[in-house]
Design a protein around this motif. Structure first.
Motif, PDB file in Angstrom:
ATOM      1  N   SER A 106       7.039   6.183  -5.441  1.00  0.00           N
ATOM      2  CA  SER A 106       5.619   5.410  -5.555  1.00  0.00           C
ATOM      3  C   SER A 106       5.605   4.662  -6.795  1.00  0.00           C
ATOM      4  O   SER A 106       4.580   4.475  -7.217  1.00  0.00           O
ATOM      5  CB  SER A 106       4.775   6.631  -5.568  1.00  0.00           C
TER       6      SER A 106
ATOM      7  N   GLY B  93      -0.621  -0.584   0.303  1.00  0.00           N
ATOM      8  CA  GLY B  93       0.247  -1.472   0.999  1.00  0.00           C
ATOM      9  C   GLY B  93      -0.175  -2.947   0.356  1.00  0.00           C
ATOM     10  O   GLY B  93      -1.029  -3.382  -0.194  1.00  0.00           O
TER      11      GLY B  93
ATOM     12  N   HIS C 209       5.199  -3.903   0.619  1.00  0.00           N
ATOM     13  CA  HIS C 209       5.089  -2.363   0.614  1.00  0.00           C
ATOM     14  C   HIS C 209       4.157  -1.940   1.818  1.00  0.00           C
ATOM     15  O   HIS C 209       3.220  -2.535   2.010  1.00  0.00           O
ATOM     16  CB  HIS C 209       4.536  -1.768  -0.529  1.00  0.00           C
TER      17      HIS C 209
ATOM     18  N   PRO D 217       2.729   1.515   3.344  1.00  0.00           N
ATOM     19  CA  PRO D 217       2.481   2.886   3.125  1.00  0.00           C
ATOM     20  C   PRO D 217       2.626   3.550   4.470  1.00  0.00           C
ATOM     21  O   PRO D 217       2.517   3.043   5.562  1.00  0.00           O
ATOM     22  CB  PRO D 217       1.211   2.977   2.537  1.00  0.00           C
TER      23      PRO D 217
ATOM     24  N   GLN E 100       7.131   7.986   7.456  1.00  0.00           N
ATOM     25  CA  GLN E 100       7.388   6.950   6.856  1.00  0.00           C
ATOM     26  C   GLN E 100       8.531   6.176   7.315  1.00  0.00           C
ATOM     27  O   GLN E 100       9.837   6.803   7.247  1.00  0.00           O
ATOM     28  CB  GLN E 100       7.331   7.009   5.160  1.00  0.00           C
TER      29      GLN E 100
END
Length: 206
Positions: free
Chosen positions: A72, A125, A146, A148, A155
């Motif tokens: 993260s 995201g 990105h 999420p 994921q």
């Protein structure tokens, strides 16, 4: 001595008007101020020199990705010449998140370069972009897309992609025009049509 066999004329012809020189195999230690002078000799003047100075700045490939220990946390890192006014900026969907200035120039430093590095927390995201600037001039940039994880699903790490810059990758909104195949075909038919017309006329005369 450190420039031996690394400096050459762009055009070896002695009568060429192009007197530009090329520095090959650029190294970190080559960064700094250079003076480029052109010596001119005329009948009136024995010799004079014209030219000016320029600063050679070097930068390495930019790394922009999630950190190995925290998925993260985004890290942007690049090695650059020790030169003031170089700084990094990170944007999320066009909004600036943070910036960090380069270390001040120091002749006592052991290395001729400094590593600019900054971390930002992933805020959902979207498109993250790291930019290297010299004052207001954009030097280079790198993007990270990105995605999420969806609630209740695993994921997919492959969906998070660090992308090199190109007009369509760094700017997903860029318009890409299709190849004008119809126009190509029409242009090709023009000489064929003319050729057929000439053949028909020749046969009519016979």
């Amino acid at each position: 001595m450190k420039y031996r066999n690394r400096v050459q004329l762009m055009d070896d012809n002695i009568n060429s008007r192009n007197k530009s020189i090329l520095l090959k195999g650029v190294q970190w230690a080559d960064s700094g101020m250079y003076q480029c002078k052109l010596s001119i000799t005329t009948e009136r003047e024995k010799g004079r020199k014209l030219g000016g100075g320029t600063v050679l700045m070097i930068y390495d490939t930019m790394i922009f990705n999630l950190t190995a220990h925290n998925d993260s946390l985004l890290c942007c890192e690049v090695k650059v010449t020790r030169y003031p006014n170089l700084f990094l900026s990170i944007f999320h969907d066009g909004s600036k998140l943070h910036s960090v200035d380069s270390a001040p120039n120091s002749t006592a430093a052991a290395q001729p370069y400094v590593t600019l590095s900054m971390n930002v927390s992933v805020r959902g995201g979207g498109k993250y972009e790291c930019q290297l600037h010299l004052n207001a001039v954009l030097i280079m940039k790198s993007s990270f897309l990105h995605n999420p994880p969806v609630s209740g699903e695993e994921q997919d790490a492959d969906k998070n992609v660090s992308l090199p810059c190109s007009p369509t990758v760094c700017d997903p909104g860029a318009v890409v025009f299709p190849e004008p195949w119809f126009l190509y075909g029409s242009l090709l038919l023009v000489p064929i049509t003319i050729l057929l017309g000439i053949i028909i006329i020749q046969k009519a005369r016979c």
